[in-house]
Design a protein around this motif. Structure first.
Motif, mmCIF file in Angstrom:
data_model
loop_
_atom_site.group_PDB
_atom_site.id
_atom_site.type_symbol
_atom_site.label_atom_id
_atom_site.label_comp_id
_atom_site.label_asym_id
_atom_site.label_seq_id
_atom_site.Cartn_x
_atom_site.Cartn_y
_atom_site.Cartn_z
ATOM 1 N N SER A 67 48.046 -24.521 31.109
ATOM 2 C CA SER A 67 47.055 -25.548 31.440
ATOM 3 C C SER A 67 45.747 -25.188 30.744
ATOM 4 C CB SER A 67 46.857 -25.586 32.956
ATOM 5 O OG SER A 67 45.898 -26.542 33.325
ATOM 6 N N TYR A 68 44.893 -26.192 30.547
ATOM 7 C CA TYR A 68 43.593 -25.901 29.948
ATOM 8 C C TYR A 68 42.647 -27.085 30.146
ATOM 9 C CZ TYR A 68 44.768 -29.059 26.133
ATOM 10 O OH TYR A 68 45.104 -30.166 25.409
ATOM 11 N N ILE A 69 41.381 -26.796 29.927
ATOM 12 C CA ILE A 69 40.367 -27.825 29.761
ATOM 13 C C ILE A 69 39.581 -27.452 28.512
ATOM 14 C CG2 ILE A 69 40.164 -28.336 32.231
ATOM 15 C CD1 ILE A 69 37.391 -26.883 32.055
ATOM 16 N N ILE A 70 38.948 -28.420 27.920
ATOM 17 C CA ILE A 70 38.078 -28.146 26.783
ATOM 18 C C ILE A 70 36.652 -28.345 27.263
ATOM 19 C CG2 ILE A 70 37.404 -28.822 24.451
ATOM 20 C CD1 ILE A 70 40.333 -29.807 24.108
ATOM 21 N N ASN A 71 35.911 -27.254 27.287
ATOM 22 C CA ASN A 71 34.520 -27.289 27.718
ATOM 23 C C ASN A 71 33.663 -27.725 26.543
ATOM 24 O OD1 ASN A 71 32.102 -26.980 28.975
ATOM 25 N ND2 ASN A 71 32.192 -24.759 29.126
ATOM 26 N N GLN A 72 32.963 -28.833 26.699
ATOM 27 C CA GLN A 72 32.120 -29.382 25.636
ATOM 28 C C GLN A 72 30.691 -28.843 25.667
ATOM 29 O OE1 GLN A 72 33.378 -31.332 23.273
ATOM 30 N NE2 GLN A 72 35.364 -31.573 24.229
ATOM 31 N N ARG A 73 30.342 -28.156 26.761
ATOM 32 C CA ARG A 73 28.968 -27.652 26.885
ATOM 33 C C ARG A 73 28.814 -26.350 26.113
ATOM 34 N NH1 ARG A 73 26.194 -28.119 32.411
ATOM 35 N NH2 ARG A 73 25.597 -30.260 32.115
ATOM 36 N N ALA A 86 41.595 -21.725 29.711
ATOM 37 C CA ALA A 86 43.033 -21.935 29.826
ATOM 38 C C ALA A 86 43.673 -21.031 30.863
ATOM 39 C CB ALA A 86 43.692 -21.689 28.472
ATOM 40 N N VAL A 87 44.854 -21.450 31.284
ATOM 41 C CA VAL A 87 45.751 -20.623 32.087
ATOM 42 C C VAL A 87 47.006 -20.453 31.255
ATOM 43 C CG1 VAL A 87 47.099 -20.439 34.207
ATOM 44 C CG2 VAL A 87 44.807 -21.451 34.272
ATOM 45 N N VAL A 88 47.406 -19.199 31.044
ATOM 46 C CA VAL A 88 48.642 -18.921 30.332
ATOM 47 C C VAL A 88 49.649 -18.333 31.314
ATOM 48 C CG1 VAL A 88 47.529 -18.618 28.088
ATOM 49 C CG2 VAL A 88 47.883 -16.621 29.547
ATOM 50 N N LEU A 89 50.912 -18.617 31.050
ATOM 51 C CA LEU A 89 52.007 -18.056 31.842
ATOM 52 C C LEU A 89 52.570 -16.895 31.038
ATOM 53 C CD1 LEU A 89 53.933 -18.105 34.250
ATOM 54 C CD2 LEU A 89 55.293 -19.797 32.994
ATOM 55 N N LEU A 90 52.332 -15.681 31.526
ATOM 56 C CA LEU A 90 52.789 -14.491 30.826
ATOM 57 C C LEU A 90 54.310 -14.411 30.862
ATOM 58 C CD1 LEU A 90 50.175 -11.964 32.271
ATOM 59 C CD2 LEU A 90 50.136 -13.083 30.026
ATOM 60 N N GLU A 91 54.885 -13.840 29.835
ATOM 61 C CA GLU A 91 56.341 -13.692 29.751
ATOM 62 C C GLU A 91 56.908 -12.976 30.981
ATOM 63 O OE1 GLU A 91 58.306 -10.940 26.716
ATOM 64 O OE2 GLU A 91 58.585 -12.938 25.834
ATOM 65 N N GLU A 92 56.114 -12.097 31.564
ATOM 66 C CA GLU A 92 56.554 -11.313 32.720
ATOM 67 C C GLU A 92 56.449 -12.076 34.039
ATOM 68 O OE1 GLU A 92 55.679 -8.821 29.328
ATOM 69 O OE2 GLU A 92 54.467 -10.341 30.318
ATOM 70 N N LYS A 95 50.470 -15.683 36.002
ATOM 71 C CA LYS A 95 49.559 -16.554 35.268
ATOM 72 C C LYS A 95 48.225 -15.830 35.116
ATOM 73 C CE LYS A 95 51.692 -20.766 36.889
ATOM 74 N NZ LYS A 95 51.650 -21.777 37.934
ATOM 75 N N MET A 96 47.520 -16.155 34.031
ATOM 76 C CA MET A 96 46.257 -15.479 33.733
ATOM 77 C C MET A 96 45.282 -16.482 33.138
ATOM 78 S SD MET A 96 45.966 -12.255 31.171
ATOM 79 C CE MET A 96 44.428 -11.417 30.919
ATOM 80 N N MET A 97 44.055 -16.476 33.614
ATOM 81 C CA MET A 97 43.009 -17.315 33.051
ATOM 82 C C MET A 97 42.439 -16.623 31.817
ATOM 83 S SD MET A 97 39.706 -18.986 34.867
ATOM 84 C CE MET A 97 40.567 -20.381 35.543
ATOM 85 N N THR A 98 42.147 -17.425 30.785
ATOM 86 C CA THR A 98 41.719 -16.860 29.515
ATOM 87 C C THR A 98 41.059 -17.949 28.674
ATOM 88 O OG1 THR A 98 42.497 -15.563 27.599
ATOM 89 C CG2 THR A 98 43.960 -17.308 28.411
ATOM 90 N N ASN A 99 40.814 -17.648 27.431
ATOM 91 C CA ASN A 99 40.389 -18.633 26.432
ATOM 92 C C ASN A 99 41.403 -18.596 25.300
ATOM 93 O OD1 ASN A 99 37.467 -17.191 27.277
ATOM 94 N ND2 ASN A 99 37.522 -19.404 27.416
ATOM 95 N N ILE A 100 41.672 -19.744 24.714
ATOM 96 C CA ILE A 100 42.528 -19.814 23.532
ATOM 97 C C ILE A 100 41.599 -19.826 22.319
ATOM 98 C CG2 ILE A 100 44.322 -21.108 22.310
ATOM 99 C CD1 ILE A 100 45.214 -20.048 25.078
ATOM 100 N N ILE A 101 41.841 -18.920 21.393
ATOM 101 C CA ILE A 101 40.980 -18.783 20.215
ATOM 102 C C ILE A 101 41.816 -18.952 18.948
ATOM 103 C CG2 ILE A 101 39.327 -17.332 21.440
ATOM 104 C CD1 ILE A 101 40.521 -14.918 19.918
ATOM 105 N N ILE A 111 48.672 -27.493 22.700
ATOM 106 C CA ILE A 111 49.854 -28.165 23.222
ATOM 107 C C ILE A 111 50.421 -27.356 24.382
ATOM 108 C CG2 ILE A 111 52.176 -28.967 22.641
ATOM 109 C CD1 ILE A 111 51.093 -29.101 19.690
ATOM 110 N N LEU A 112 50.598 -28.004 25.519
ATOM 111 C CA LEU A 112 51.157 -27.310 26.677
ATOM 112 C C LEU A 112 52.507 -26.705 26.328
ATOM 113 C CD1 LEU A 112 50.208 -29.679 29.625
ATOM 114 C CD2 LEU A 112 49.023 -27.633 28.815
ATOM 115 N N ASP A 113 52.756 -25.538 26.864
ATOM 116 C CA ASP A 113 53.978 -24.749 26.650
ATOM 117 C C ASP A 113 54.072 -24.125 25.262
ATOM 118 O OD1 ASP A 113 54.898 -25.182 29.267
ATOM 119 O OD2 ASP A 113 55.828 -27.069 28.677
ATOM 120 N N MET A 114 53.021 -24.245 24.435
ATOM 121 C CA MET A 114 53.106 -23.604 23.120
ATOM 122 C C MET A 114 53.044 -22.090 23.294
ATOM 123 S SD MET A 114 49.504 -24.135 21.106
ATOM 124 C CE MET A 114 48.051 -23.197 21.507
#
Length: 137
Positions: A67-73, A86-92, A95-101, A111-114
């Motif tokens: 899951s994610y949102i795009i912060n415009q601020r 974003a929230v990523v689902l770890l292989e193990e 879930k972990m909150m993070t940023n996608i870079i 893209i979700l599930d990428m």
């Protein structure tokens, strides 16, 4: 990519192993020896069964975008451009909150599930933060 946060986490005795791992480019999780549940964030008691028999292990660093949102601020520590939260689902499993870079911050690119992978960026002598980027193959 340089991302320097202005507000950094403060390690505690319960989280020090996690921050030590990040400094060594290793994503460390905890797993309950009683129920085999891997979990995040770090804590001294299993969130599934309340057991205290916990082990620390190195995670693969692979995940999928959940899951994610795009912060415009604009934020001084993330640059002037939009950035994902974003929230990523770890292989193990956890879930972990993070940023996608290292990727355009658009719905077409995020893209979700990428598949994504962890990358570590040193902030100062004490803190290295994990971020995620699209998996490289």
């Amino acid at each position: 990519m340089t991302i320097l946060r202005t507000v950094l986490p403060q390690p505690t005795p319960e989280t020090q192993h996690y921050w030590d791992g990040c400094a060594q480019s290793e994503l460390r999780l905890q797993r309950c020896r009683a129920c085999a549940q891997a979990y995040f964030p770090p804590r001294p008691v299993c969130p599934s069964c309340a057991a205290r028999d916990i082990e620390i292990f190195a995670a693969s660093g692979r995940a999928t975008l959940h899951s994610y949102i795009i912060n415009q601020r604009p934020r001084p520590d993330m640059g002037k451009d939009p950035h994902s939260i974003a929230v990523v689902l770890l292989e193990e499993g956890p879930k972990m909150m993070t940023n996608i870079i290292d990727c355009p911050q658009t719905p077409e690119a995020l893209i979700l599930d990428m598949p994504v992978e962890v990358v570590f960026i040193r902030q100062n002598d004490a803190i290295t933060l994990p971020f995620f980027r699209p998996a490289q193959g």
